[in-house]
Design a protein around this motif. Structure first.
Motif, PDB file in Angstrom:
ATOM      1  N   ILE A  92       0.688  -1.123  -0.034  1.00 41.89           N
ATOM      2  CA  ILE A  92       0.051   0.137   0.084  1.00 41.89           C
ATOM      3  C   ILE A  92       1.037   1.434  -0.060  1.00 41.89           C
ATOM      4  O   ILE A  92       0.448   2.142  -0.940  1.00 41.89           O
ATOM      5  CB  ILE A  92      -1.078  -0.222   1.315  1.00 41.89           C
ATOM      6  N   PRO A  93       2.049   1.373   0.777  1.00 42.22           N
ATOM      7  CA  PRO A  93       2.801   2.452   0.957  1.00 42.22           C
ATOM      8  C   PRO A  93       3.547   2.701  -0.411  1.00 42.22           C
ATOM      9  O   PRO A  93       3.474   3.945  -0.892  1.00 42.22           O
ATOM     10  CB  PRO A  93       3.761   2.352   1.902  1.00 42.22           C
TER      11      PRO A  93
ATOM     12  N   LEU B 229      -6.307  -1.312   6.509  1.00 41.56           N
ATOM     13  CA  LEU B 229      -5.306  -0.736   6.521  1.00 41.56           C
ATOM     14  C   LEU B 229      -5.172   0.541   5.750  1.00 41.56           C
ATOM     15  O   LEU B 229      -4.757   1.585   6.370  1.00 41.56           O
ATOM     16  CB  LEU B 229      -4.043  -1.756   5.913  1.00 41.56           C
ATOM     17  N   TYR B 230      -6.004   0.472   4.579  1.00 41.01           N
ATOM     18  CA  TYR B 230      -6.064   1.770   3.792  1.00 41.01           C
ATOM     19  C   TYR B 230      -6.591   2.696   4.388  1.00 41.01           C
ATOM     20  O   TYR B 230      -6.318   3.902   4.351  1.00 41.01           O
ATOM     21  CB  TYR B 230      -6.525   1.301   2.303  1.00 41.01           C
TER      22      TYR B 230
ATOM     23  N   MET C  53     -12.412   2.945  -4.563  1.00 35.16           N
ATOM     24  CA  MET C  53     -13.361   3.484  -3.427  1.00 35.16           C
ATOM     25  C   MET C  53     -14.577   2.773  -3.439  1.00 35.16           C
ATOM     26  O   MET C  53     -15.111   2.457  -2.036  1.00 35.16           O
ATOM     27  CB  MET C  53     -13.614   4.761  -3.726  1.00 35.16           C
ATOM     28  N   GLY C  54     -15.114   2.324  -4.304  1.00 40.04           N
ATOM     29  CA  GLY C  54     -16.157   1.155  -4.238  1.00 40.04           C
ATOM     30  C   GLY C  54     -15.757  -0.180  -3.416  1.00 40.04           C
ATOM     31  O   GLY C  54     -16.565  -0.575  -2.595  1.00 40.04           O
ATOM     32  N   ALA C  55     -14.530  -0.583  -3.649  1.00 39.02           N
ATOM     33  CA  ALA C  55     -14.048  -1.937  -2.841  1.00 39.02           C
ATOM     34  C   ALA C  55     -13.755  -1.282  -1.548  1.00 39.02           C
ATOM     35  O   ALA C  55     -14.114  -2.172  -0.666  1.00 39.02           O
ATOM     36  CB  ALA C  55     -12.670  -2.203  -3.575  1.00 39.02           C
ATOM     37  N   LEU C  56     -13.291  -0.337  -1.154  1.00 41.72           N
ATOM     38  CA  LEU C  56     -13.418   0.328   0.329  1.00 41.72           C
ATOM     39  C   LEU C  56     -14.566   0.328   1.002  1.00 41.72           C
ATOM     40  O   LEU C  56     -14.711  -0.069   2.086  1.00 41.72           O
ATOM     41  CB  LEU C  56     -12.643   1.568   0.076  1.00 41.72           C
ATOM     42  N   LEU C  57     -15.623   0.846   0.330  1.00 46.78           N
ATOM     43  CA  LEU C  57     -16.806   1.023   0.857  1.00 46.78           C
ATOM     44  C   LEU C  57     -17.473  -0.308   1.054  1.00 46.78           C
ATOM     45  O   LEU C  57     -18.193  -0.546   2.002  1.00 46.78           O
ATOM     46  CB  LEU C  57     -17.707   1.758  -0.191  1.00 46.78           C
ATOM     47  N   ALA C  58     -17.350  -1.571   0.093  1.00 45.52           N
ATOM     48  CA  ALA C  58     -17.883  -2.670   0.550  1.00 45.52           C
ATOM     49  C   ALA C  58     -17.333  -3.351   1.583  1.00 45.52           C
ATOM     50  O   ALA C  58     -17.871  -4.222   2.311  1.00 45.52           O
ATOM     51  CB  ALA C  58     -17.766  -3.498  -0.944  1.00 45.52           C
TER      52      ALA C  58
END
Length: 290
Positions: free
Chosen positions: A69-70, A126-127, A161-166
């Motif tokens: 991620i970094p 983590l994100y 962002m859709g993946a993060l929301l889910a």
């Protein structure tokens, strides 16, 4: 590897522990090439290999975490002139955080310990620990120096962002609220001539406004009702019956349900909505009775 080893690997597959260690080593090497490579083409090739690996291996997805991620964030911040590399970084982020469907997981044949959360959930968590990470994705949607005016970059940022929301809706909503301008960037896309961006932003806003009064308020006061009714009209009105029309009416529902401030705003502006009668639904009937 000897001939027997190659045959055994082809017939029986790799032991799960060995596979995870091997994928972790490959991921680490590719990340090093992306972050430290001297030649742009070598870095792009490494990014493409990492993307392909993540599509086929949940153990590679698990290996991304704190290592990967970094590196992807650094690309998004420091390598904006290299659009291909940025596209690759967004694809890698999406694949790292997208929850796999049951069929794909079964086909891959990789099993996680019963008590272990999915790698995508770990990576998404983590994100979202740093709101600036989410704001970086939202910033890509904006005009000006902060954003990147590229269809695929914006589309893939919306997918990530859709993946993060889910995966972690509450944390993602909190990150978005840390900068209301992020919601404004999504609202601007509802007027985009690029329908693929408009539709993806619409789906994301449906989830963001679900159960979050604060985000619903920002959307409403940024002209949400006008834009949504415009989308409904463009999609053929009630007789259209398409997915986009359903998403637009669902978002209007989320803006109004249990939100007195938005209901007052809607009532105040009711005379401006000339086509309101065409979209009469149960939630509007409820609005009149409250």
């Amino acid at each position: 590897m000897n001939v027997f080893g190659r045959v055994a690997k082809g017939v029986f597959g790799r032991p799960s522990g060995y596979a995870q260690q091997e994928d972790e080593s490959v991921v680490e090497g590719l990340l090093h090439q992306i972050s430290e490579g001297r030649h742009a083409e070598d870095r792009r090739d490494a990014m493409a290999q990492l993307r392909d690996l993540l599509q086929d291996s949940s153990s590679a997805q698990l290996s991304m975490g704190t290592m990967g991620i970094p590196v992807m964030l650094s690309v998004l911040q420091e390598d904006r002139d290299d659009i291909e590399l940025v596209k690759g970084a967004l694809e890698v982020l999406y694949l790292s955080m997208a929850m796999p469907d049951t069929a794909a997981a079964g086909k891959a044949g990789e099993q996680q310990p019963e008590c272990s959360p999915p790698p995508a959930l770990i990576n998404a968590d983590l994100y979202c620990r740093a709101p600036d990470n989410v704001l970086l994705l939202l910033g890509l949607l904006r005009d000006g120096p902060e954003g990147i005016d590229d269809l695929y970059v914006r589309y893939t940022a919306l997918q990530a962002m859709g993946a993060l929301l889910a995966a972690c809706p509450d944390k993602f909503q909190a990150c978005v609220l840390s900068s209301p301008l992020g919601v404004v960037a999504l609202m601007d896309l509802l007027s985009s001539p690029m329908e693929v961006l408009r539709n993806e932003a619409l789906v994301l806003l449906v989830g963001l406004c679900s159960g979050c009064v604060e985000i619903a308020g920002i959307v409403a006061f940024e002209g949400g009702f006008e834009k949504l009714l415009g989308i409904c009209k463009a999609e053929g009105g009630p007789s259209g019956g398409g997915v986009v029309l359903q998403d637009a009416t669902e978002l209007m529902n989320n803006l109004l349900r249990g939100n007195l401030a938005n209901q007052r705003l809607f009532r105040y502006n009711i005379t401006r909505f000339n086509n309101l009668h065409a979209f009469y639904t149960p939630w509007l009937h409820t609005l009149w009775c409250t």
